[in-house]
Design a protein around this motif. Structure first.
Motif, PDB file in Angstrom:
ATOM      1  N   PRO A 104     -43.910 -47.680 -54.824  1.00 15.31           N
ATOM      2  CA  PRO A 104     -42.718 -48.526 -54.767  1.00 15.31           C
ATOM      3  C   PRO A 104     -43.049 -49.971 -55.164  1.00 15.31           C
ATOM      4  N   VAL A 105     -42.013 -50.703 -55.564  1.00 15.95           N
ATOM      5  CA  VAL A 105     -42.167 -52.115 -55.936  1.00 15.95           C
ATOM      6  C   VAL A 105     -41.499 -52.976 -54.869  1.00 15.95           C
ATOM      7  N   ILE A 129     -46.812 -51.694 -54.937  1.00 17.78           N
ATOM      8  CA  ILE A 129     -46.812 -52.725 -55.984  1.00 17.78           C
ATOM      9  C   ILE A 129     -46.061 -53.924 -55.406  1.00 17.78           C
ATOM     10  N   VAL A 130     -46.636 -55.115 -55.562  1.00 21.20           N
ATOM     11  CA  VAL A 130     -45.991 -56.332 -55.058  1.00 21.20           C
ATOM     12  C   VAL A 130     -45.838 -57.312 -56.214  1.00 21.20           C
ATOM     13  N   LEU A 131     -44.675 -57.953 -56.293  1.00 23.88           N
ATOM     14  CA  LEU A 131     -44.444 -58.993 -57.307  1.00 23.88           C
ATOM     15  C   LEU A 131     -44.469 -60.362 -56.640  1.00 23.88           C
ATOM     16  N   VAL A 146     -51.323 -53.075 -55.816  1.00 22.33           N
ATOM     17  CA  VAL A 146     -51.357 -53.765 -57.111  1.00 22.33           C
ATOM     18  C   VAL A 146     -50.360 -54.920 -57.069  1.00 22.33           C
ATOM     19  N   VAL A 147     -50.856 -56.120 -57.328  1.00 23.61           N
ATOM     20  CA  VAL A 147     -50.012 -57.313 -57.319  1.00 23.61           C
ATOM     21  C   VAL A 147     -49.780 -57.764 -58.761  1.00 23.61           C
ATOM     22  N   ALA A 166     -44.575 -48.402 -61.877  1.00 20.36           N
ATOM     23  CA  ALA A 166     -44.096 -47.616 -60.731  1.00 20.36           C
ATOM     24  C   ALA A 166     -43.972 -46.146 -61.129  1.00 20.36           C
ATOM     25  N   ALA A 167     -43.465 -45.906 -62.353  1.00 18.32           N
ATOM     26  CA  ALA A 167     -43.332 -44.524 -62.834  1.00 18.32           C
ATOM     27  C   ALA A 167     -44.705 -43.883 -63.043  1.00 18.32           C
ATOM     28  N   MET A 168     -45.664 -44.660 -63.561  1.00 20.18           N
ATOM     29  CA  MET A 168     -47.011 -44.140 -63.824  1.00 20.18           C
ATOM     30  C   MET A 168     -47.753 -43.815 -62.524  1.00 20.18           C
TER      31      MET A 168
END
Ligand SMILES: [Zn+2]
Length: 282
Positions: A118-119, A95-97, A66-67, A112-114
């Motif tokens: 990792p981010v 997860i990527v920002l 997920v970006v 991330a909690a859901m």
């Protein structure tokens, strides 16, 4: 968070900041074979139709990437998780920002909690449970390879992600689906011009750009040519305004951005400051 509170991604500099009716419906769910957009409901003159969250996976994979989870909006994050699971039990691997501005990153901790993922981000302060990565690294997850391309300028920590299998580049706020990008108070026009040149070279092998706001772009080289020409045109206009006696950013905005929607006037002033910084550095 690195981004100043008020800095969101975009500003269209008079190129149609307000989405046309129905435009948002076309963006939500759009994408490529491996990338699908989940549009957040945070439209504004600065975020266009809203923030695009991208869900990426090889068809048939048990995982997704997920970006940009987007704003901290529980309903949006539930939709992202549902798209990630795809009616089954696909797992969010990563997860990527694309950068730290809040319209892209504020929902990252909650998501991330859901999802238990990792981010990752270029800015270590934005990472959660992840050792991070650097420009040039290739992220391998969800059956896909995503190459991290450092694209500073809009912000110092901006990155793009090359999804070579689809001929696609996820651009965050470096290139938008409509209009042009604002260089925020934390950005640098010199970096941005170098980034555009690098992306122009990369564009030869691309089919689409998947932006952080606005619709999918199907002519990457043409869009980058426009962005580069637009920047040079604005710089010429600022030089001309200076030569004509304008001194303060506000005076220059009044001349160069006379046609700009008042809603993005503050962003125009950031752009002028970035241009003045750049002109004084060359
Ligand atoms: Zn941004």
């Amino acid at each position: 968070m690195t981004g100043p509170e008020a800095v969101t991604g975009s500003g269209s500099e008079g190129a149609g900041a307000v989405p046309a009716a129905g435009a948002a419906a076309g963006i939500d769910g759009s994408g490529t074979g491996r990338a699908r957009c989940v549009l957040a409901s945070n439209p504004s003159p600065m975020t266009l139709d809203g923030t695009n969250t991208w869900v990426i996976a090889e068809p048939g994979s048990a995982e997704v990437i997920v970006v940009d989870p987007g704003p901290d909006d529980a309903e949006h994050l539930r939709r992202v998780l549902a798209a990630a699971r795809a009616g089954g039990d696909r797992r969010v691997a990563q997860i990527v920002l694309t950068h730290g501005h809040l319209d892209h990153s504020a929902g990252a901790a909650r998501f991330a909690a859901m999802s238990g993922a990792p981010v990752g981000a270029l800015d270590p302060a934005l990472r959660l449970g992840d050792e991070g990565f650097a420009p040039g690294d290739v992220l391998v997850a969800a059956g896909c390879e995503l190459r991290v391309v450092g694209t500073p300028g809009h912000s110092p920590d901006s990155l793009s992600l090359l999804l070579e299998a689809d001929g696609a580049l996820l651009t965050g706020d470096t290139v938008l689906g409509r209009g042009t990008t604002v260089i925020g108070p934390d950005g640098s026009l010199g970096d941005y011009l170098r980034t555009l040149d690098e992306l122009r070279r990369l564009a030869e092998g691309l089919r689409v750009l998947l932006p952080g706001h606005g619709p999918v772009l199907s002519d990457p080289a043409g869009v980058l040519d426009y962005y580069i020409a637009h920047r040079q045109e604005r710089l010429d206009q600022v030089r001309a305004a200076l030569a004509a006696g304008a001194r303060t950013p506000a005076e220059i905005v009044a001349v160069v951005y006379a046609d700009t929607d008042p809603a993005v006037r503050r962003a125009a002033e950031w752009s002028v400051r970035a241009q003045l910084d750049y002109l004084s550095s060359i």
